[in-house]
Design a protein around this motif. Structure first.
Motif, PDB file in Angstrom:
ATOM      1  N   ALA A 204     -12.549   0.233 -15.385  1.00 10.37           N
ATOM      2  CA  ALA A 204     -11.711   0.957 -16.343  1.00 10.37           C
ATOM      3  C   ALA A 204     -11.478   2.392 -15.893  1.00 10.37           C
ATOM      4  N   ALA A 205     -12.537   3.052 -15.387  1.00  8.48           N
ATOM      5  CA  ALA A 205     -12.394   4.435 -14.940  1.00  8.48           C
ATOM      6  C   ALA A 205     -11.414   4.541 -13.775  1.00  8.48           C
ATOM      7  N   ALA A 206     -11.515   3.604 -12.810  1.00  6.41           N
ATOM      8  CA  ALA A 206     -10.614   3.635 -11.658  1.00  6.41           C
ATOM      9  C   ALA A 206      -9.168   3.407 -12.090  1.00  6.41           C
ATOM     10  N   LEU A 207      -8.958   2.437 -12.964  1.00  6.76           N
ATOM     11  CA  LEU A 207      -7.600   2.164 -13.435  1.00  6.76           C
ATOM     12  C   LEU A 207      -7.058   3.347 -14.234  1.00  6.76           C
ATOM     13  N   GLY A 208      -7.906   3.926 -15.093  1.00  7.40           N
ATOM     14  CA  GLY A 208      -7.472   5.075 -15.868  1.00  7.40           C
ATOM     15  C   GLY A 208      -7.105   6.260 -15.008  1.00  7.40           C
ATOM     16  N   ASP A 209      -7.931   6.540 -13.994  1.00  5.49           N
ATOM     17  CA  ASP A 209      -7.629   7.640 -13.072  1.00  5.49           C
ATOM     18  C   ASP A 209      -6.324   7.392 -12.327  1.00  5.49           C
ATOM     19  N   LEU A 210      -6.114   6.162 -11.930  1.00  2.00           N
ATOM     20  CA  LEU A 210      -4.904   5.832 -11.175  1.00  2.00           C
ATOM     21  C   LEU A 210      -3.659   5.966 -12.046  1.00  2.00           C
ATOM     22  N   LEU A 211      -3.723   5.467 -13.266  1.00  2.00           N
ATOM     23  CA  LEU A 211      -2.572   5.572 -14.165  1.00  2.00           C
ATOM     24  C   LEU A 211      -2.273   7.020 -14.530  1.00  2.00           C
ATOM     25  N   ALA A 212      -3.301   7.868 -14.533  1.00  2.45           N
ATOM     26  CA  ALA A 212      -3.106   9.273 -14.898  1.00  2.45           C
ATOM     27  C   ALA A 212      -2.597  10.114 -13.740  1.00  2.45           C
ATOM     28  N   ALA A 213      -2.644   9.589 -12.540  1.00  2.76           N
ATOM     29  CA  ALA A 213      -2.282  10.378 -11.352  1.00  2.76           C
ATOM     30  C   ALA A 213      -0.960   9.899 -10.766  1.00  2.76           C
ATOM     31  N   ARG A 214       0.071   9.941 -11.556  1.00  2.00           N
ATOM     32  CA  ARG A 214       1.373   9.435 -11.105  1.00  2.00           C
ATOM     33  C   ARG A 214       1.894  10.181  -9.875  1.00  2.00           C
ATOM     34  N   GLU A 215       1.477  11.418  -9.724  1.00  2.00           N
ATOM     35  CA  GLU A 215       1.964  12.185  -8.578  1.00  2.00           C
ATOM     36  C   GLU A 215       1.508  11.595  -7.250  1.00  2.00           C
ATOM     37  N   SER A 216       0.471  10.735  -7.272  1.00  2.27           N
ATOM     38  CA  SER A 216      -0.038  10.132  -6.028  1.00  2.27           C
ATOM     39  C   SER A 216       0.577   8.768  -5.751  1.00  2.27           C
ATOM     40  N   TRP A 217       1.324   8.234  -6.685  1.00  2.00           N
ATOM     41  CA  TRP A 217       1.776   6.846  -6.568  1.00  2.00           C
ATOM     42  C   TRP A 217       2.664   6.607  -5.358  1.00  2.00           C
ATOM     43  N   ASP A 218       3.630   7.482  -5.123  1.00  2.00           N
ATOM     44  CA  ASP A 218       4.569   7.255  -4.012  1.00  2.00           C
ATOM     45  C   ASP A 218       3.846   7.202  -2.674  1.00  2.00           C
ATOM     46  N   ALA A 219       2.884   8.103  -2.478  1.00  2.00           N
ATOM     47  CA  ALA A 219       2.154   8.125  -1.207  1.00  2.00           C
ATOM     48  C   ALA A 219       1.304   6.871  -1.036  1.00  2.00           C
ATOM     49  N   LEU A 220       0.652   6.423  -2.112  1.00  2.00           N
ATOM     50  CA  LEU A 220      -0.160   5.209  -2.035  1.00  2.00           C
ATOM     51  C   LEU A 220       0.708   3.985  -1.748  1.00  2.00           C
ATOM     52  N   ARG A 221       1.841   3.890  -2.428  1.00  2.00           N
ATOM     53  CA  ARG A 221       2.739   2.752  -2.206  1.00  2.00           C
ATOM     54  C   ARG A 221       3.269   2.738  -0.778  1.00  2.00           C
ATOM     55  N   SER A 222       3.681   3.891  -0.285  1.00  2.00           N
ATOM     56  CA  SER A 222       4.218   3.973   1.079  1.00  2.00           C
ATOM     57  C   SER A 222       3.149   3.611   2.105  1.00  2.00           C
ATOM     58  N   ALA A 223       1.934   4.089   1.880  1.00  2.00           N
ATOM     59  CA  ALA A 223       0.848   3.776   2.815  1.00  2.00           C
ATOM     60  C   ALA A 223       0.520   2.286   2.797  1.00  2.00           C
ATOM     61  N   GLY A 224       0.578   1.669   1.621  1.00  2.00           N
ATOM     62  CA  GLY A 224       0.320   0.234   1.523  1.00  2.00           C
ATOM     63  C   GLY A 224       1.354  -0.588   2.265  1.00  2.00           C
ATOM     64  N   ARG A 225       2.614  -0.269   2.048  1.00  2.00           N
ATOM     65  CA  ARG A 225       3.677  -1.017   2.740  1.00  2.00           C
ATOM     66  C   ARG A 225       3.598  -0.797   4.255  1.00  2.00           C
ATOM     67  N   ARG A 226       3.274   0.409   4.659  1.00  2.00           N
ATOM     68  CA  ARG A 226       3.157   0.698   6.094  1.00  2.00           C
ATOM     69  C   ARG A 226       1.984  -0.071   6.703  1.00  2.00           C
ATOM     70  N   HIS A 227       0.884  -0.163   5.961  1.00  2.00           N
ATOM     71  CA  HIS A 227      -0.289  -0.908   6.431  1.00  2.00           C
ATOM     72  C   HIS A 227       0.055  -2.377   6.666  1.00  2.00           C
ATOM     73  N   VAL A 228       0.785  -2.976   5.733  1.00  3.87           N
ATOM     74  CA  VAL A 228       1.176  -4.381   5.891  1.00  3.87           C
ATOM     75  C   VAL A 228       2.127  -4.530   7.072  1.00  3.87           C
ATOM     76  N   ARG A 229       3.103  -3.657   7.157  1.00  2.00           N
ATOM     77  CA  ARG A 229       4.086  -3.756   8.244  1.00  2.00           C
ATOM     78  C   ARG A 229       3.438  -3.601   9.610  1.00  2.00           C
ATOM     79  N   ASP A 230       2.494  -2.679   9.730  1.00  2.00           N
ATOM     80  CA  ASP A 230       1.911  -2.371  11.044  1.00  2.00           C
ATOM     81  C   ASP A 230       0.799  -3.332  11.439  1.00  2.00           C
ATOM     82  N   ARG A 231       0.056  -3.904  10.456  1.00  2.00           N
ATOM     83  CA  ARG A 231      -1.144  -4.672  10.800  1.00  2.00           C
ATOM     84  C   ARG A 231      -1.172  -6.091  10.245  1.00  2.00           C
TER      85      ARG A 231
END
Length: 413
Positions: free
Chosen positions: A356-383
């Motif tokens: 719950a704490a991890a999900l709550g922190d993530l939902l509260a930190a919208r400013e980090s979402w774009d970077a996390l999403r981009s890094a995830g897609r790049r990880h899949v594409r590269d590896r």
């Protein structure tokens, strides 16, 4: 043109993580110029013809049933499967037999490989004795567990090359005495041609499912997959009241089914967060992306066990490819796929409060979402792009041909 016969437990048109990985492998090998066919054992339960085409791929079936006490039944099953493989090998003349776990497939293929002098590659997707413990059909250290492990070791010892899906399995095999140079890694991947372009959010579906509040989208936590005990969905449901205390509009979307579904529905109905939890049931594979599009965060709260520490799951990679945030328990299989704070969020396993704490922190930190999403897609594409990773099979097949010839010469010397 190299001919590869894949020996499988089950296949398309059945839908499972096993069949989707198989499909990706076969399609990628076709694109590389290999001629591929597959044969399934008697555990493929879908009705269909003896030779079946699915999604442009050809699958041969094994007929018959195996009866008797445990142990003898499996030996009879291996015999039936080996006979079926043998007939196809005599007719089609493959250059390589590529068997995929469980070890029953490897044992049957091994008999035929030795009989015809064909190289055998054995691919391990999980240790099935541990999978049985994880899904509640076995217990660690039981006679069945030990026999399954012994058969696996025997198949690995007789194979010309072994492929695993992750480092966890590879390290475990090396600890058993398997030479490191015999083992290659072929990680789980995503077919980005099929799964790399996320669809737009379906606002009508979101409203139908009650995923809006006061005319605005709710924060949605999603899970899409099978409801096995080791997935930890009971911890995710238990985390929801704590999450709602921080994010009152949050919703949990559970798509899929399995052995734990009835118990999970009962748990959710009794929860103070019952109104925030949505069970969708199983959906056709072609509709899965519609439900991914509704979620902001995909959660994977797997419990800590040998299975989850050793084996990397496919679903987090699919979620990253869909541009989703990923939150997962801190077990070995997840750590091999993501780095906390870079392309995902990790939290302590077996701990609803930590989830719950991890999900709550993530939902509260919208400013980090774009970077996390981009890094995830790049990880899949590269590896983890199948179109790239599957090329390593060519190296494995080229390696086993001379090794197998050398073994034959040593045997006859």
């Amino acid at each position: 043109m190299t001919r590869v016969l894949h020996v499988l437990d089950h296949s398309l048109p059945m839908h499972s993580g096993y069949t989707f990985r198989t499909r990706a492998i076969l399609k990628a090998q076709q694109a590389m110029g290999f001629e591929v066919r597959s044969i399934t054992g008697i555990r493929h339960k879908a009705e269909g013809p003896d030779v079946e085409e699915a999604d442009g791929l050809l699958f041969h079936r094994t007929e018959g049933t195996a009866a008797g006490p445990a142990g003898l039944r499996e030996m009879r099953e291996i015999g039936l499967f080996a006979d079926s493989i043998d007939r196809l090998v005599r007719d089609w003349r493959p250059d390589v037999l590529h068997a995929h776990s469980p070890s029953l497939c490897g044992a049957a293929a091994g008999r035929v490989a030795r009989r015809h002098g064909i190289p055998l590659v054995y691919e391990i997707r999980a240790f099935w004795e541990d999978a049985a413990v994880g899904n509640g059909t076995g217990s660690e250290g039981s006679l069945k567990y030990r026999l399954t492990r012994a058969l696996e070791n025997r198949v690995v010892g007789r194979a010309d090359a072994v492929v695993t899906i992750c480092d966890g399995l590879r390290i475990d095999l090396i600890a058993r005495g398997v030479p490191a140079e015999k083992i290659s890694k072929m990680p789980n991947g995503v077919d980005l041609d099929l799964f790399g372009t996320p669809p737009a959010r379906d606002a009508a579906l979101a409203r139908e499912l009650g995923l809006e509040a006061q005319g605005k989208p709710c924060p949605v936590i999603g899970f899409i997959g099978s409801f096995y005990d080791y997935e930890g969905l009971d911890d995710l449901i238990a985390a929801m009241p704590l999450l709602l205390a921080r994010q009152p509009e949050a919703r949990l979307l559970l798509v899929g089914g399995g052995p734990r579904e009835e118990a999970l529905r009962a748990q959710a109905a009794a929860s103070p967060a019952a109104e925030a939890i949505r069970f969708i049931g199983r959906v056709p594979h072609h509709e899965v992306e519609r439900y991914y599009a509704l979620a902001d965060v995909m959660a994977y709260p797997r419990k800590k066990s040998r299975l989850t520490d050793l084996v990397t799951p496919l679903k987090p990679l699919e979620a990253m490819a869909q541009g989703k945030l990923v939150a997962a328990s801190d077990v070995g299989g997840h750590r091999e796929l993501m780095t906390h704070g870079v392309n995902g969020t990790l939290f302590a396993p077996d701990d609803p409060a930590a989830c719950a704490a991890a999900l709550g922190d993530l939902l509260a930190a919208r400013e980090s979402w774009d970077a996390l999403r981009s890094a995830g897609r790049r990880h899949v594409r590269d590896r983890h792009d199948w179109a790239v990773n599957a090329r390593h099979y060519r190296d494995v097949y080229q390696m086993v041909a001379p090794l197998h010839l050398q073994k034959r010469l040593e045997t006859t010397a």
